[in-house]
Design a protein around this motif. Sequence first.
Motif, PDB file in Angstrom:
ATOM      1  N   GLU A 172     -45.319   3.779  56.512  1.00 23.47           N
ATOM      2  CA  GLU A 172     -44.361   2.685  56.478  1.00 23.47           C
ATOM      3  C   GLU A 172     -45.012   1.403  56.997  1.00 23.47           C
ATOM      4  O   GLU A 172     -45.885   1.427  57.854  1.00 23.47           O
ATOM      5  CB  GLU A 172     -43.126   3.006  57.323  1.00 23.47           C
ATOM      6  CG  GLU A 172     -42.433   4.311  56.969  1.00 23.47           C
ATOM      7  CD  GLU A 172     -42.927   5.478  57.806  1.00 23.47           C
ATOM      8  OE1 GLU A 172     -44.073   5.373  58.320  1.00 23.47           O
ATOM      9  OE2 GLU A 172     -42.198   6.466  57.939  1.00 23.47           O
ATOM     10  N   ASP A 173     -44.535   0.276  56.462  1.00 19.60           N
ATOM     11  CA  ASP A 173     -44.972  -1.018  56.954  1.00 19.60           C
ATOM     12  C   ASP A 173     -44.131  -1.496  58.132  1.00 19.60           C
ATOM     13  O   ASP A 173     -44.613  -2.246  58.981  1.00 19.60           O
ATOM     14  CB  ASP A 173     -44.920  -2.058  55.823  1.00 19.60           C
ATOM     15  CG  ASP A 173     -45.913  -1.745  54.721  1.00 19.60           C
ATOM     16  OD1 ASP A 173     -47.120  -1.725  55.011  1.00 19.60           O
ATOM     17  OD2 ASP A 173     -45.483  -1.493  53.583  1.00 19.60           O
ATOM     18  N   TRP A 179     -41.111  -0.255  53.191  1.00 21.55           N
ATOM     19  CA  TRP A 179     -42.413  -0.276  52.518  1.00 21.55           C
ATOM     20  C   TRP A 179     -42.520  -1.589  51.731  1.00 21.55           C
ATOM     21  O   TRP A 179     -41.610  -1.946  50.980  1.00 21.55           O
ATOM     22  CB  TRP A 179     -42.554   0.910  51.566  1.00 21.55           C
ATOM     23  CG  TRP A 179     -42.591   2.225  52.276  1.00 21.55           C
ATOM     24  CD1 TRP A 179     -43.683   2.921  52.677  1.00 21.55           C
ATOM     25  CD2 TRP A 179     -41.455   3.029  52.660  1.00 21.55           C
ATOM     26  NE1 TRP A 179     -43.330   4.097  53.283  1.00 21.55           N
ATOM     27  CE2 TRP A 179     -41.960   4.189  53.291  1.00 21.55           C
ATOM     28  CE3 TRP A 179     -40.076   2.882  52.531  1.00 21.55           C
ATOM     29  CZ2 TRP A 179     -41.130   5.189  53.786  1.00 21.55           C
ATOM     30  CZ3 TRP A 179     -39.250   3.860  53.037  1.00 21.55           C
ATOM     31  CH2 TRP A 179     -39.776   5.000  53.652  1.00 21.55           C
ATOM     32  N   ASP A 180     -43.619  -2.275  51.906  1.00 20.56           N
ATOM     33  CA  ASP A 180     -43.798  -3.603  51.318  1.00 20.56           C
ATOM     34  C   ASP A 180     -44.425  -3.505  49.928  1.00 20.56           C
ATOM     35  O   ASP A 180     -45.165  -2.562  49.620  1.00 20.56           O
ATOM     36  CB  ASP A 180     -44.677  -4.453  52.243  1.00 20.56           C
ATOM     37  CG  ASP A 180     -44.692  -5.907  51.840  1.00 20.56           C
ATOM     38  OD1 ASP A 180     -43.721  -6.346  51.191  1.00 20.56           O
ATOM     39  OD2 ASP A 180     -45.673  -6.609  52.156  1.00 20.56           O
ATOM     40  N   ARG A 181     -44.103  -4.510  49.086  1.00 19.56           N
ATOM     41  CA  ARG A 181     -44.688  -4.691  47.747  1.00 19.56           C
ATOM     42  C   ARG A 181     -44.556  -3.437  46.884  1.00 19.56           C
ATOM     43  O   ARG A 181     -45.539  -2.857  46.416  1.00 19.56           O
ATOM     44  CB  ARG A 181     -46.149  -5.122  47.862  1.00 19.56           C
ATOM     45  CG  ARG A 181     -46.311  -6.459  48.590  1.00 19.56           C
ATOM     46  CD  ARG A 181     -47.705  -7.006  48.485  1.00 19.56           C
ATOM     47  NE  ARG A 181     -47.818  -8.295  49.158  1.00 19.56           N
ATOM     48  CZ  ARG A 181     -47.441  -9.464  48.642  1.00 19.56           C
ATOM     49  NH1 ARG A 181     -46.930  -9.495  47.422  1.00 19.56           N
ATOM     50  NH2 ARG A 181     -47.576 -10.592  49.324  1.00 19.56           N
ATOM     51  N   VAL A 187     -38.832  -2.043  49.859  1.00 13.94           N
ATOM     52  CA  VAL A 187     -37.931  -0.889  49.810  1.00 13.94           C
ATOM     53  C   VAL A 187     -37.572  -0.504  51.240  1.00 13.94           C
ATOM     54  O   VAL A 187     -38.447  -0.360  52.099  1.00 13.94           O
ATOM     55  CB  VAL A 187     -38.583   0.293  49.073  1.00 13.94           C
ATOM     56  CG1 VAL A 187     -37.747   1.559  49.254  1.00 13.94           C
ATOM     57  CG2 VAL A 187     -38.720  -0.024  47.597  1.00 13.94           C
ATOM     58  N   ILE A 188     -36.276  -0.351  51.487  1.00 14.59           N
ATOM     59  CA  ILE A 188     -35.765  -0.042  52.827  1.00 14.59           C
ATOM     60  C   ILE A 188     -34.967   1.254  52.740  1.00 14.59           C
ATOM     61  O   ILE A 188     -34.097   1.407  51.872  1.00 14.59           O
ATOM     62  CB  ILE A 188     -34.878  -1.181  53.354  1.00 14.59           C
ATOM     63  CG1 ILE A 188     -35.673  -2.499  53.405  1.00 14.59           C
ATOM     64  CG2 ILE A 188     -34.314  -0.846  54.732  1.00 14.59           C
ATOM     65  CD1 ILE A 188     -34.823  -3.702  53.721  1.00 14.59           C
ATOM     66  N   ARG A 189     -35.276   2.181  53.638  1.00 16.15           N
ATOM     67  CA  ARG A 189     -34.543   3.447  53.723  1.00 16.15           C
ATOM     68  C   ARG A 189     -33.779   3.469  55.036  1.00 16.15           C
ATOM     69  O   ARG A 189     -34.363   3.400  56.117  1.00 16.15           O
ATOM     70  CB  ARG A 189     -35.498   4.632  53.646  1.00 16.15           C
ATOM     71  CG  ARG A 189     -34.803   6.005  53.689  1.00 16.15           C
ATOM     72  CD  ARG A 189     -35.840   7.110  53.585  1.00 16.15           C
ATOM     73  NE  ARG A 189     -35.219   8.430  53.502  1.00 16.15           N
ATOM     74  CZ  ARG A 189     -34.965   9.209  54.559  1.00 16.15           C
ATOM     75  NH1 ARG A 189     -35.280   8.790  55.789  1.00 16.15           N
ATOM     76  NH2 ARG A 189     -34.408  10.403  54.395  1.00 16.15           N
ATOM     77  N   LEU A 190     -32.451   3.562  54.933  1.00 17.19           N
ATOM     78  CA  LEU A 190     -31.573   3.568  56.103  1.00 17.19           C
ATOM     79  C   LEU A 190     -30.955   4.948  56.268  1.00 17.19           C
ATOM     80  O   LEU A 190     -30.352   5.484  55.331  1.00 17.19           O
ATOM     81  CB  LEU A 190     -30.483   2.506  55.945  1.00 17.19           C
ATOM     82  CG  LEU A 190     -29.344   2.533  56.967  1.00 17.19           C
ATOM     83  CD1 LEU A 190     -29.853   2.230  58.367  1.00 17.19           C
ATOM     84  CD2 LEU A 190     -28.240   1.544  56.568  1.00 17.19           C
TER      85      LEU A 190
END
Length: 484
Positions: free
Chosen positions: A260-261, A279-281, A306-309
Motif C-alpha cells: 500500500e502507498d 494504492w496510487d496510480r 484506489v481506496i479500500r475501507l
Amino acid sequence: MTDGGRGSALGELVAFRQGFYDCLTARADALFELCEAVLCTDGPVRSLVGLSLAPEHRRGHGALYDAVNHGKVEIERLRTALAGVRLPRAAGGRLVMAVDVSPWLRPDGATCPDRSFCHTYGRGRNEHQMIPGWPYSIIAALETGRTSWTAPLDAQRLAPGADLAAVTTAQIRDLAQRLIAAGQWREEDPRMLFVLDAGYDAPRIAYLLRDLPVQILARMRSDRVLRRAAGEHRHNPAGGRPPKHGAEFVFKDPSTWGGEDVVTSTDTRLYGTAAVQAWDRVHPMLTRRSAWSTHEGELPIIEGTVIRLRVEHLPSGGVNKPVWLWWSGVEATADDVDRCWRMFLRRFDIEHTFRMWKQTLGWTRPQLRDPQAADRWTWLTLVAYTQLRLTRPLAEDLRRPWEKPAEPQRLTPARVRRGFRYIRTKTGSPTAAPKLTQPGPGRPTGSKNRQRATRHDVGLILATGQAHTRPTHHKKGTKPRRAG
C-alpha cells in the motif's frame, strides 16, 4: 445567533424568495402560493389537491392544477439563483457535492410518456426490483458532521435510453461553471469534490471533466479488475512497443494488491475502527466498445487512487463488507485518503433529503401524467426545501410533547418546517391578490369522456443505456470485470 446574524439570514431568505418568483413566467402567483402551501400545511403532504385548503394558498384547486400543468418556470435562471445562495463547505473551504438518482415511481401510469425501468430495493434481503417511473438525477452540496441537511442545487429527469455517464458529466459541468461564475469557487480554493455511488463510470466522468477544477470520488463494485502503472520502460532487444498497462489489480485477490502507498486507522463512534488502505496510480484498462467505441485517437490512461475501507462493525448489524473507492486524484496523502472515505460516508445524507422530499413534502404524491409537469413539481419541491435550509438559522424548536429538545442549529428539516408559517409573515409575499372568478360548467352530467389518453409503453432501455436484464453482479459465480 445575534440580531445581526438573524437579520442577514432573513434578508437572504427574502432575496431568494423574490428571485424564485422572478423565475415564474406563467401562472406565477399560483405556483408561488403552491410552494407556500407545501411549506405551511400541517403534517406531510398527502395529495396535491389537499394543498388548496391551506390558508397560504388563496386560489382554488382548479388554479392549482392549472399552474402545475400549464405554468412555466425558467429552469436555467432558477439554477443560477440556487448557485448564488450560501452553501455548506467541508474542511479547508472545499465544496463537496453528492450525485445520485432517485426515482419517481409510476407503475400504474400507462398514459405517462418517457417512463423507464427504475431500480429499487424490495423488502427482502438482496431483493432487487425494476419498477416503471421517472428517474431524476439530483446534485446536492454536503455538510460536515452528523446532519440530515443537504443543499440541493440541480435536478434533471433521465430520458429512457440516456447515457447516465454522459448526462451526469454534462450536469456536473454546468453546475461547476455556474458555481465559478457565482463566485463560490476561486483560484486559491481546493478543487470541488463530486461523490458518486456505484453504477457510475467514474474514470470516464473524470476524464471528460479534466478541464475543470473538479475531482471525482466514487464507489466501485468489488468484482472490478484495474491495472497498475506500467512503470519504467526497459529496452527490449527483440523490439516491440512498450507496455501501456502494468500488473492486474484484482479487488477480490489480495495477492495482486502489492504494498500500500497509504495506510490509516481511525476510531469512529458508529463503525468502530476504520482501517483504510490506498494504492496510487491505478487505472482501468479501456477497450473500444460501448462508450469508448467512438473515441478518436489512442485510448487514454485514466489514473487515480484506489481506496479500500473496512470498518469494525455496522450499526445496522448487516453484512460487513469492505468498500472500494476510486478517487481521480493521484499522489494521495494520509489526509487526502481520510477525507475521501469520510466524504463518501457523508454522501448518504442525500438519502435523508430524498426521504424528506417524498414522505413530508410530497414530491412523488401527485399522480401527474405529463413529464413536464413532473419536472415543474420537482423544482417546486427543491425550492421549498431550499427555503427551509435558509430558514434554519431563524427557526425555533416547536417540538411535540414527546420529543426531546434540540439546539437551534441541530433542528431537522421537519422541525424547521413547523415554524415556517410564522417566519413567512416577516418575509412578505410578491404575489397579487386573487381575482374573483366563477367556476366553469365542466362536463355535462352523464356524458362520457371520448378523448381517451394515449397509452405509452415503458422504455425497454434503462437510463444506463443497457437493456433490462438482471445485473451481472447479482448473479452467483460471475467472473471479475477485467476491462472498462
